[in-house]
Write a protein that holds these residues in place. Structure first.
Motif, PDB file in Angstrom:
ATOM      1  N   LYS A  43       0.823  -1.218   0.000  1.00 50.45           N
ATOM      2  CA  LYS A  43       0.000   0.000   0.000  1.00 50.45           C
ATOM      3  C   LYS A  43       0.856   1.267   0.000  1.00 50.45           C
ATOM      4  N   VAL A  54      -6.289  -0.279  -5.893  1.00 54.26           N
ATOM      5  CA  VAL A  54      -5.864  -0.013  -7.264  1.00 54.26           C
ATOM      6  C   VAL A  54      -7.060  -0.283  -8.172  1.00 54.26           C
ATOM      7  N   ASP A  66      -9.336   5.220  -8.482  1.00 53.97           N
ATOM      8  CA  ASP A  66     -10.673   4.723  -8.809  1.00 53.97           C
ATOM      9  C   ASP A  66     -10.840   4.626 -10.338  1.00 53.97           C
ATOM     10  N   SER A  67     -11.250   3.432 -10.777  1.00 58.77           N
ATOM     11  CA  SER A  67     -11.310   3.175 -12.228  1.00 58.77           C
ATOM     12  C   SER A  67     -12.266   4.116 -12.951  1.00 58.77           C
ATOM     13  N   TYR A 127      -2.510 -11.250   4.743  1.00 67.15           N
ATOM     14  CA  TYR A 127      -3.405 -10.088   4.578  1.00 67.15           C
ATOM     15  C   TYR A 127      -4.711 -10.516   3.921  1.00 67.15           C
TER      16      TYR A 127
HETATM   17  N1  LIG Z   1     -14.075   1.491  -6.833  1.00 67.66           N
HETATM   18  C1  LIG Z   1     -12.703   1.101  -7.016  1.00 67.66           C
HETATM   19  C2  LIG Z   1     -12.492  -0.306  -6.500  1.00 67.66           C
HETATM   20  C3  LIG Z   1     -11.040  -0.752  -6.589  1.00 67.66           C
HETATM   21  C4  LIG Z   1     -10.751  -2.039  -5.811  1.00 67.66           C
HETATM   22  O1  LIG Z   1     -11.536  -2.470  -4.951  1.00 67.66           O
HETATM   23  N2  LIG Z   1      -9.595  -2.625  -6.093  1.00 67.66           N
HETATM   24  C5  LIG Z   1      -9.155  -3.822  -5.379  1.00 67.66           C
HETATM   25  C6  LIG Z   1      -8.467  -4.781  -6.334  1.00 67.66           C
HETATM   26  S1  LIG Z   1      -9.602  -5.608  -7.380  1.00 67.66           S
HETATM   27  C7  LIG Z   1      -8.105  -3.437  -4.358  1.00 67.66           C
HETATM   28  O2  LIG Z   1      -7.236  -2.645  -4.647  1.00 67.66           O
HETATM   29  N3  LIG Z   1      -8.165  -3.993  -3.153  1.00 67.66           N
HETATM   30  C8  LIG Z   1      -7.186  -3.728  -2.147  1.00 67.66           C
HETATM   31  C9  LIG Z   1      -7.414  -4.523  -0.903  1.00 67.66           C
HETATM   32  O3  LIG Z   1      -8.344  -5.329  -0.846  1.00 67.66           O
HETATM   33  O4  LIG Z   1      -6.612  -4.317   0.004  1.00 67.66           O
HETATM   34  C10 LIG Z   1     -12.346   1.236  -8.502  1.00 67.66           C
HETATM   35  O5  LIG Z   1     -13.268   1.200  -9.346  1.00 67.66           O
HETATM   36  O6  LIG Z   1     -11.172   1.455  -8.816  1.00 67.66           O
END
Ligand SMILES: N[C@@H](CCC(=O)N[C@@H](CS)C(=O)NCC(=O)O)C(=O)O
Length: 228
Positions: A43, A54, A66-67, A127
C-alpha cells in the motif's frame, strides 16, 4: 508517461477487474503506460494517491484513483477515440459500472475465492486471509467457494441476461465497436479468467462470443494475459 498501479498475484497474474477496465481504456485511447505491479501489502506504493485500492494512475502532475475517475480523466485529457461516444453512452456506462461493481463482481467473488487465495503472492496471503476472512466470517475459502459454485452458477448466468439482450442485437455493449461499457463487464470476466480454471460462460452463449471478440482487441492483449 502514465504509470498504472496494477494488482499483482503470484507468477505475475493480473486479476483485478477494475485494473482491467483501466488497461483497456488506456489501449482504447492509444496510450502507453509504465506498469507498476502492486501487491496487497504494498500500500505504500499508492499512499501518494491517498488510496488503499488499485487502479491508481500517475499522469504527469495528475494523480487519479478509482477506475471510474480514471476513465473520466482519460476521456477529458486525451482527444481521439471516445470511451463514451455520446452522452447516452456516458450514462449507460455509469449504469454498467454500478451493475458490474455490485451484482456481477459480487456474484463472481464467491466462485473464485479459493482460487484467489491459492494464487495470491505468498507475502500477501496473511493479509488476504485476514481481510477476506473478516468480511466473510470464515477462512475456509475452499469450502466457501465449493458451496457457492454448487448453488450459484446457474443464477449467475441468469443475472447476465441484461447484457445478453443487448448483445443479441449488436456486436458490443456500446454498439458496433467497443467502448467503456464493454471494458467494464469484460474486466469482471477477466477476474475469473486469470485466476480460476472455472468457466463461467457456456460456449453457445452470446456473451461467450462477445468475450472472444473482446479477447481479440488490441492485438489480443487480454488473451495473452497470464491465466490460471
Ligand atoms: N471502486 C474502485 C475499487 C477498486 C478495488 O476495490 N480494487 C481492489 C483490487 S480488485 C483493491 O485494490 N483492493 C485492495 C485490498 O483489498 O486491500 C475502482 O473502481 O477502482
Amino acid at each position: 508517461m502514465i504509470t498504472l498501479y496494477d494488482l499483482v498475484f503470484s507468477e505475475d497474474r493480473r486479476p483485478s477487474p477494475f485494473c482491467w477496465r483501466t488497461k483497456l481504456a488506456l489501449k482504447h485511447k492509444g496510450l502507453d503506460w509504465r506498469d507498476e505491479p502492486t501487491g496487497f501489502t504494498e500500500k505504500q506504493k499508492i499512499a501518494f494517491a491517498n488510496s488503499i485500492t488499485v487502479p491508481v494512475i500517475h499522469d504527469g502532475t495528475k494523480v487519479i484513483k478509482d477506475s471510474w475517475a480514471i476513465a473520466e480523466h482519460l476521456e477529458a485529457a486525451y482527444p481521439g477515440k471516445s470511451l463514451f461516444p455520446n452522452d447516452a453512452t456516458h450514462a449507460y456506462a455509469r449504469f454498467v459500472n454500478g451493475w458490474a461493481d455490485t451484482a456481477v463482481n459480487g456474484a463472481v467473488f464467491p466462485f473464485i475465492l479459493g482460487d484467489l487465495a491459492e494464487r495470491v503472492r505468498p507475502q500477501d496471503r496473511a493479509y488476504f486471509d485476514e481481510s477476506r476472512g473478516k468480511r466473510l466470517g470464515t477462512t475456509d475459502f475452499t469450502a466457501f467457494q465449493a458451496k457457492a459454485r454448487e448453488k450459484g452458477i446457474a443464477s449467475f448466468r441468469t443475472a447476465l441476461e441484461p447484457a445478453r439482450r443487448v448483445l443479441r442485437g449488436q456486436a458490443f455493449l456500446s454498439g458496433e465497436t467497443p467502448a467503456y461499457p464493454d471494458y467494464i463487464l469484460f474486466g469482471s470476466l477477466m477476474w475469473p479468467h486469470t485466476i480460476s480454471p472455472l468457466e463461467l460462460l457456456e460456449k453457445d452463449d452470446v456473451l461467450y462470443a462477445w468475450r472472444e471478440r473482446m479477447f481479440d482487441l488490441f492485438d489480443g492483449m487480454a488473451r495473452k494475459a497470464k491465466g490460471p
